[in-house]
Design a protein around this motif. Structure first.
Motif, PDB file in Angstrom:
ATOM      1  N   LEU A 107       0.149   4.228   0.292  1.00 35.14           N
ATOM      2  CA  LEU A 107      -0.025   5.112  -0.956  1.00 35.14           C
ATOM      3  C   LEU A 107       0.014   6.637  -0.289  1.00 35.14           C
ATOM      4  CD1 LEU A 107      -2.891   3.795  -3.082  1.00 35.14           C
ATOM      5  CD2 LEU A 107      -0.591   3.486  -3.372  1.00 35.14           C
ATOM      6  N   PRO A 108       0.710   7.443  -1.139  1.00 41.04           N
ATOM      7  CA  PRO A 108       0.807   8.902  -0.535  1.00 41.04           C
ATOM      8  C   PRO A 108      -0.471   9.919  -0.772  1.00 41.04           C
ATOM      9  CG  PRO A 108       2.256   8.573  -2.616  1.00 41.04           C
ATOM     10  CD  PRO A 108       1.527   7.285  -2.158  1.00 41.04           C
ATOM     11  N   ARG A 109      -1.394   9.347  -1.669  1.00 43.59           N
ATOM     12  CA  ARG A 109      -2.564  10.010  -1.768  1.00 43.59           C
ATOM     13  C   ARG A 109      -3.667   9.021  -1.264  1.00 43.59           C
ATOM     14  NH1 ARG A 109      -0.197  14.072  -3.408  1.00 43.59           N
ATOM     15  NH2 ARG A 109      -0.378  15.501  -5.191  1.00 43.59           N
ATOM     16  N   ARG A 141      -3.591   1.788   2.442  1.00 43.31           N
ATOM     17  CA  ARG A 141      -2.815   0.586   2.845  1.00 43.31           C
ATOM     18  C   ARG A 141      -2.895  -0.525   1.988  1.00 43.31           C
ATOM     19  NH1 ARG A 141       0.171   0.824   7.683  1.00 43.31           N
ATOM     20  NH2 ARG A 141      -0.299   2.803   8.725  1.00 43.31           N
ATOM     21  N   GLY A 142      -1.990  -1.006   1.624  1.00 42.51           N
ATOM     22  CA  GLY A 142      -2.085  -2.147   0.729  1.00 42.51           C
ATOM     23  C   GLY A 142      -0.857  -3.362   0.631  1.00 42.51           C
ATOM     24  N   VAL A 143      -1.089  -4.192  -0.226  1.00 47.02           N
ATOM     25  CA  VAL A 143      -0.106  -5.225  -0.380  1.00 47.02           C
ATOM     26  C   VAL A 143       0.214  -5.566  -1.755  1.00 47.02           C
ATOM     27  CG1 VAL A 143       0.312  -7.624   0.010  1.00 47.02           C
ATOM     28  CG2 VAL A 143      -0.878  -6.311   1.794  1.00 47.02           C
ATOM     29  N   MET A 144       1.670  -5.411  -2.002  1.00 44.64           N
ATOM     30  CA  MET A 144       2.264  -5.958  -3.347  1.00 44.64           C
ATOM     31  C   MET A 144       2.821  -7.147  -3.154  1.00 44.64           C
ATOM     32  SD  MET A 144       4.656  -3.918  -6.128  1.00 44.64           S
ATOM     33  CE  MET A 144       3.364  -2.473  -6.613  1.00 44.64           C
ATOM     34  N   ARG A 145       2.620  -8.192  -4.239  1.00 41.55           N
ATOM     35  CA  ARG A 145       3.457  -9.381  -4.163  1.00 41.55           C
ATOM     36  C   ARG A 145       4.533  -9.260  -5.298  1.00 41.55           C
ATOM     37  NH1 ARG A 145       2.406 -12.001  -8.680  1.00 41.55           N
ATOM     38  NH2 ARG A 145       0.585 -11.878  -9.688  1.00 41.55           N
ATOM     39  N   LEU A 146       5.730 -10.236  -5.094  1.00 40.34           N
ATOM     40  CA  LEU A 146       6.658 -10.186  -6.219  1.00 40.34           C
ATOM     41  C   LEU A 146       5.965 -10.636  -7.496  1.00 40.34           C
ATOM     42  CD1 LEU A 146       9.599 -11.987  -4.145  1.00 40.34           C
ATOM     43  CD2 LEU A 146       9.286  -9.656  -4.909  1.00 40.34           C
ATOM     44  N   ALA A 147       6.437 -10.187  -8.470  1.00 40.75           N
ATOM     45  CA  ALA A 147       6.110 -10.558  -9.898  1.00 40.75           C
ATOM     46  C   ALA A 147       6.511 -11.744 -10.346  1.00 40.75           C
ATOM     47  CB  ALA A 147       6.413  -9.419 -10.904  1.00 40.75           C
ATOM     48  N   THR A 148       5.630 -12.510 -11.027  1.00 39.91           N
ATOM     49  CA  THR A 148       6.315 -13.663 -11.934  1.00 39.91           C
ATOM     50  C   THR A 148       6.557 -13.434 -13.314  1.00 39.91           C
ATOM     51  OG1 THR A 148       4.049 -14.274 -12.632  1.00 39.91           O
ATOM     52  CG2 THR A 148       4.687 -14.943 -10.205  1.00 39.91           C
ATOM     53  N   ALA A 149       7.191 -14.183 -13.927  1.00 46.93           N
ATOM     54  CA  ALA A 149       7.470 -14.393 -15.390  1.00 46.93           C
ATOM     55  C   ALA A 149       6.081 -13.895 -16.081  1.00 46.93           C
ATOM     56  CB  ALA A 149       8.033 -15.706 -15.913  1.00 46.93           C
ATOM     57  N   LYS A 182      -4.027  -6.362  -2.525  1.00 49.71           N
ATOM     58  CA  LYS A 182      -5.057  -5.835  -1.758  1.00 49.71           C
ATOM     59  C   LYS A 182      -4.852  -4.148  -1.510  1.00 49.71           C
ATOM     60  CE  LYS A 182      -6.130  -5.904   3.299  1.00 49.71           C
ATOM     61  NZ  LYS A 182      -5.862  -6.119   4.566  1.00 49.71           N
ATOM     62  N   LEU A 183      -5.849  -3.642  -1.595  1.00 49.29           N
ATOM     63  CA  LEU A 183      -5.859  -2.031  -1.299  1.00 49.29           C
ATOM     64  C   LEU A 183      -7.000  -1.669  -0.381  1.00 49.29           C
ATOM     65  CD1 LEU A 183      -4.431   0.533  -1.823  1.00 49.29           C
ATOM     66  CD2 LEU A 183      -5.976   0.577  -3.889  1.00 49.29           C
ATOM     67  N   GLY A 184      -6.616  -1.437   1.098  1.00 56.52           N
ATOM     68  CA  GLY A 184      -7.811  -0.894   1.921  1.00 56.52           C
ATOM     69  C   GLY A 184      -8.614  -2.279   2.227  1.00 56.52           C
ATOM     70  N   ASP A 185      -9.804  -2.112   2.155  1.00 51.93           N
ATOM     71  CA  ASP A 185     -10.791  -3.183   2.469  1.00 51.93           C
ATOM     72  C   ASP A 185     -10.876  -3.986   0.848  1.00 51.93           C
ATOM     73  OD1 ASP A 185     -10.946  -2.225   4.871  1.00 51.93           O
ATOM     74  OD2 ASP A 185     -12.744  -0.972   4.579  1.00 51.93           O
ATOM     75  N   LEU A 186     -10.546  -3.373  -0.080  1.00 47.91           N
ATOM     76  CA  LEU A 186     -10.704  -3.696  -1.514  1.00 47.91           C
ATOM     77  C   LEU A 186      -9.984  -5.133  -1.725  1.00 47.91           C
ATOM     78  CD1 LEU A 186     -10.618  -0.288  -3.371  1.00 47.91           C
ATOM     79  CD2 LEU A 186     -12.502  -1.890  -2.521  1.00 47.91           C
TER      80      LEU A 186
END
Length: 126
Positions: A11-13, A25-33, A63-67
């Motif tokens: 993320l920028p901020r 830092r995080g993770v984004m997954r592909l979206a489903t229907a 995921k976002l950081g340790d969260l």
């Protein structure tokens, strides 16, 4: 070549949690229907269509950081620059890019790739 379903980002901020820790830092997954359809039943989306973005991000950011648990309350607390960044990433990874085929110019033999539009091709063959 493996099919990629998760994408790392920064993320920028960043998100500042209740303890003052910064998570970028995080993770984004592909979206489903289901990710796009089920939130439409949510009363928050029905009363405010803009809320769809909040629910979508809560579903696809894994995921976002340790969260490890990302929910709508967390997404609501993101800075607008970070939400815009995630929306852009969502569009980039979920939009289908047209397949490409190798081609060569019959006059000069220059090789290049062209996008294949199967819909137009199917209509032309009908």
């Amino acid at each position: 070549m493996a099919f990629q379903t998760e994408y790392e980002f920064e993320l920028p901020r960043g998100y500042v949690d209740e303890h003052g820790n910064l998570h970028r830092r995080g993770v984004m997954r592909l979206a489903t229907a289901a990710d796009e359809i089920l939130p439409m039943k949510d009363p928050r989306v029905q009363s405010n269509p803009s809320y769809l973005t909040v629910i979508l991000m809560a579903r696809v950011v894994t995921k976002l950081g340790d969260l490890r648990h990302i929910d709508t309350r967390l997404v609501e607390k993101l800075f607008t620059a970070d939400l815009a960044y995630l929306q852009n990433l969502y569009r980039q990874i979920n939009d289908l890019e047209a397949p490409k085929a190798a081609a060569a110019c019959p006059k000069c033999d220059h090789e290049f790739e062209v996008a294949v539009d199967f819909l137009s091709l199917t209509e032309a063959l009908s």
